[in-house]
Design a protein around this motif. Structure first.
Motif, PDB file in Angstrom:
ATOM      1  N   ASP A 122      -3.039   6.376  -5.090  1.00 34.69           N
ATOM      2  CA  ASP A 122      -1.729   6.976  -5.334  1.00 34.69           C
ATOM      3  C   ASP A 122      -1.857   8.325  -6.036  1.00 34.69           C
ATOM      4  O   ASP A 122      -1.167   9.291  -5.671  1.00 34.69           O
ATOM      5  N   GLN A 123      -2.751   8.418  -7.032  1.00 31.92           N
ATOM      6  CA  GLN A 123      -2.927   9.672  -7.752  1.00 31.92           C
ATOM      7  C   GLN A 123      -3.502  10.756  -6.844  1.00 31.92           C
ATOM      8  O   GLN A 123      -3.091  11.921  -6.896  1.00 31.92           O
ATOM      9  N   PHE A 124      -4.457  10.376  -6.006  1.00 28.81           N
ATOM     10  CA  PHE A 124      -5.041  11.344  -5.090  1.00 28.81           C
ATOM     11  C   PHE A 124      -4.011  11.785  -4.043  1.00 28.81           C
ATOM     12  O   PHE A 124      -3.993  12.940  -3.623  1.00 28.81           O
ATOM     13  N   ALA A 125      -3.144  10.857  -3.620  1.00 28.78           N
ATOM     14  CA  ALA A 125      -2.091  11.198  -2.667  1.00 28.78           C
ATOM     15  C   ALA A 125      -1.099  12.176  -3.286  1.00 28.78           C
ATOM     16  O   ALA A 125      -0.655  13.135  -2.641  1.00 28.78           O
ATOM     17  N   ILE A 126      -0.735  11.944  -4.557  1.00 29.61           N
ATOM     18  CA  ILE A 126       0.187  12.845  -5.246  1.00 29.61           C
ATOM     19  C   ILE A 126      -0.434  14.233  -5.380  1.00 29.61           C
ATOM     20  O   ILE A 126       0.238  15.255  -5.183  1.00 29.61           O
ATOM     21  N   LYS A 127      -1.719  14.278  -5.720  1.00 26.60           N
ATOM     22  CA  LYS A 127      -2.399  15.577  -5.795  1.00 26.60           C
ATOM     23  C   LYS A 127      -2.315  16.308  -4.460  1.00 26.60           C
ATOM     24  O   LYS A 127      -2.059  17.516  -4.411  1.00 26.60           O
ATOM     25  N   ALA A 128      -2.545  15.576  -3.390  1.00 30.69           N
ATOM     26  CA  ALA A 128      -2.559  16.199  -2.063  1.00 30.69           C
ATOM     27  C   ALA A 128      -1.207  16.815  -1.728  1.00 30.69           C
ATOM     28  O   ALA A 128      -1.128  17.944  -1.236  1.00 30.69           O
ATOM     29  N   VAL A 129      -0.121  16.097  -2.015  1.00 39.00           N
ATOM     30  CA  VAL A 129       1.195  16.621  -1.644  1.00 39.00           C
ATOM     31  C   VAL A 129       1.618  17.760  -2.577  1.00 39.00           C
ATOM     32  O   VAL A 129       2.304  18.705  -2.154  1.00 39.00           O
TER      33      VAL A 129
ATOM     34  N   MET B  96       4.296  13.855   2.706  1.00 38.33           N
ATOM     35  CA  MET B  96       3.071  13.561   3.452  1.00 38.33           C
ATOM     36  C   MET B  96       3.039  12.073   3.784  1.00 38.33           C
ATOM     37  O   MET B  96       2.906  11.245   2.884  1.00 38.33           O
ATOM     38  N   PRO B  97       3.177  11.706   5.050  1.00 40.07           N
ATOM     39  CA  PRO B  97       2.991  10.301   5.420  1.00 40.07           C
ATOM     40  C   PRO B  97       1.528   9.908   5.232  1.00 40.07           C
ATOM     41  O   PRO B  97       0.656  10.768   5.091  1.00 40.07           O
ATOM     42  N   ARG B  98       1.267   8.632   5.274  1.00 39.79           N
ATOM     43  CA  ARG B  98      -0.089   8.159   5.014  1.00 39.79           C
ATOM     44  C   ARG B  98      -1.090   8.771   5.997  1.00 39.79           C
ATOM     45  O   ARG B  98      -2.242   9.038   5.625  1.00 39.79           O
ATOM     46  N   ARG B  99      -0.678   8.999   7.237  1.00 42.19           N
ATOM     47  CA  ARG B  99      -1.629   9.553   8.204  1.00 42.19           C
ATOM     48  C   ARG B  99      -2.122  10.929   7.762  1.00 42.19           C
ATOM     49  O   ARG B  99      -3.279  11.283   7.984  1.00 42.19           O
ATOM     50  N   ASP B 100      -1.253  11.711   7.120  1.00 41.82           N
ATOM     51  CA  ASP B 100      -1.669  13.015   6.620  1.00 41.82           C
ATOM     52  C   ASP B 100      -2.533  12.877   5.367  1.00 41.82           C
ATOM     53  O   ASP B 100      -3.480  13.645   5.161  1.00 41.82           O
ATOM     54  N   ILE B 101      -2.196  11.915   4.519  1.00 44.39           N
ATOM     55  CA  ILE B 101      -3.021  11.661   3.335  1.00 44.39           C
ATOM     56  C   ILE B 101      -4.418  11.229   3.765  1.00 44.39           C
ATOM     57  O   ILE B 101      -5.426  11.637   3.164  1.00 44.39           O
ATOM     58  N   GLU B 102      -4.478  10.427   4.816  1.00 40.10           N
ATOM     59  CA  GLU B 102      -5.776   9.976   5.315  1.00 40.10           C
ATOM     60  C   GLU B 102      -6.618  11.134   5.842  1.00 40.10           C
ATOM     61  O   GLU B 102      -7.840  11.127   5.728  1.00 40.10           O
TER      62      GLU B 102
ATOM     63  N   GLN C 180       0.816  -1.196   0.000  1.00 38.60           N
ATOM     64  CA  GLN C 180       0.000   0.000   0.000  1.00 38.60           C
ATOM     65  C   GLN C 180       0.861   1.262   0.000  1.00 38.60           C
ATOM     66  O   GLN C 180       2.053   1.234   0.321  1.00 38.60           O
ATOM     67  N   VAL C 181       0.246   2.363  -0.368  1.00 41.50           N
ATOM     68  CA  VAL C 181       0.923   3.653  -0.341  1.00 41.50           C
ATOM     69  C   VAL C 181       1.161   4.046   1.116  1.00 41.50           C
ATOM     70  O   VAL C 181       0.247   4.035   1.937  1.00 41.50           O
ATOM     71  N   ILE C 182       2.399   4.393   1.444  1.00 43.04           N
ATOM     72  CA  ILE C 182       2.724   4.796   2.824  1.00 43.04           C
ATOM     73  C   ILE C 182       3.062   6.284   2.921  1.00 43.04           C
ATOM     74  O   ILE C 182       3.126   6.840   4.018  1.00 43.04           O
ATOM     75  N   ALA C 183       3.267   6.917   1.771  1.00 42.47           N
ATOM     76  CA  ALA C 183       3.608   8.347   1.780  1.00 42.47           C
ATOM     77  C   ALA C 183       3.541   8.862   0.347  1.00 42.47           C
ATOM     78  O   ALA C 183       3.416   8.094  -0.621  1.00 42.47           O
ATOM     79  N   ALA C 184       3.628  10.172   0.224  1.00 42.22           N
ATOM     80  CA  ALA C 184       3.784  10.821  -1.074  1.00 42.22           C
ATOM     81  C   ALA C 184       4.668  12.045  -0.853  1.00 42.22           C
ATOM     82  O   ALA C 184       4.656  12.639   0.226  1.00 42.22           O
TER      83      ALA C 184
END
Length: 309
Positions: A207-214, A182-188, A162-166
């Motif tokens: 993963d794409q949404f996590a990249i957008k967030a960071v 951004m660690p996963r807790r921040d992505i969450e 699973q994705v753990i960071a971005a």
């Protein structure tokens, strides 16, 4: 002189009616486009996307036109790389004891490439690298006087986990380097802020949404503010349906309704398909169904016949 009755003109197909409407609106679209974005190319891209996804013609004309105008204002081609326009369902709350109804609306969403493009357009950015980190990757991040990111992606045959960071690395034109992790807790936390946190977008393209967030968080480190970049990010926040206590102005942009060409004396087929909702305004209380989000790879596979200039 022939007494043969004159046949009524044939109604335009939905695609032809939409093309006619877009031709008439090209001047308005050109006014919204930033300098350097060719209006003809933008219109051709929008026409191709609608031809390849006819379900968009089932959306209310107001929402489809508003989505196209938002993409134009952001200067992003709705080609599935920079941005995407997709249909989704809106539940309209019944008034005065009437039943709730559903209608299709078109939604504009910037994609990762589009947000990065807006960052480059600020003039402050020379390079952007934004990546998701998986469980089996080798990853370390150090802050302090000498910040550093080391990332060795897992390239084995097994699932990377699973994705753990971005993270995002941004090199500025003045030589500075900005880093955001951004660690996963921040992505969450970002996912939890979305009304569609359990929808297919976050489920299938985390993963794409996590990249957008960071990327959006990293944009706050740029040395100067950019109205264009801020607008693109705001439009993405609206499309991602984040619950910031406001409404969804992007989907109800104050644009003139898209006028669909009709043959004399009879409604067009597009009007019939759309249920004559050209001038219909949504009721104030609405519930939104999660739109289908295409991740980059999946969308490009479905758009394999799409030719870019």
């Amino acid at each position: 002189m022939s007494n043969k009755p004159t046949e009524p003109p044939k109604a335009l197909s939905p695609q032809a009616a939409f093309r006619s409407a877009m031709d008439k609106q090209q001047g308005e679209i050109a006014k919204q486009l930033p300098k350097g974005v060719d209006a003809d190319r933008f219109v051709r891209t929008a026409l191709t996307v609608v031809n390849m996804n006819p379900e968009l013609l089932l959306c209310t004309p107001n929402s489809l036109f508003a989505a196209i105008m938002l993409a134009a204002k952001d200067g992003l081609l709705p080609d599935g790389k920079e941005a995407v326009i997709q249909p989704y369902n809106v539940k309209i709350k019944g008034q005065n004891g009437q039943r709730d109804t559903w209608e299709k609306q078109a939604q504009y969403m910037p994609m990762v490439k589009g947000i990065i493009k807006a960052m480059y357009n600020t003039g402050d950015v020379a390079m952007v690298d934004a990546v998701a980190v998986y469980e089996k990757d080798e990853f370390s991040y150090k802050r302090g006087d000498n910040p550093r990111i080391d990332h060795e992606p897992y390239i084995g045959v097994e699932d990377p986990g699973q994705v753990i960071a971005a993270y995002a690395v941004i090199k500025l034109t003045n030589g500075e380097i900005k880093r955001e992790v951004m660690p996963r807790r921040d992505i969450e936390k970002v996912r939890e802020a979305s009304k569609a946190k359990d929808g297919p977008g976050w489920k299938n393209w985390y993963d794409q949404f996590a990249i957008k967030a960071v990327i959006k968080r990293a944009a706050k480190q740029l040395p100067s503010s950019s109205e264009h970049l801020e607008r693109v990010i705001e439009h993405d926040n609206q499309a991602m349906d984040f619950d910031f206590g406001d409404q969804r102005p992007a989907l109800q942009a104050q644009q003139q309704p898209l006028k669909i060409a009709q043959q004399p004396g009879q409604p067009s087929r597009l009007h019939s398909i759309l249920g004559n909702q050209v001038n219909r305004q949504p009721e104030p209380q609405q519930a939104y169904d999660e739109p289908v989000y295409f991740g980059d790879d999946d969308y490009h596979q479905q758009q394999s016949d799409f030719h870019h200039e």
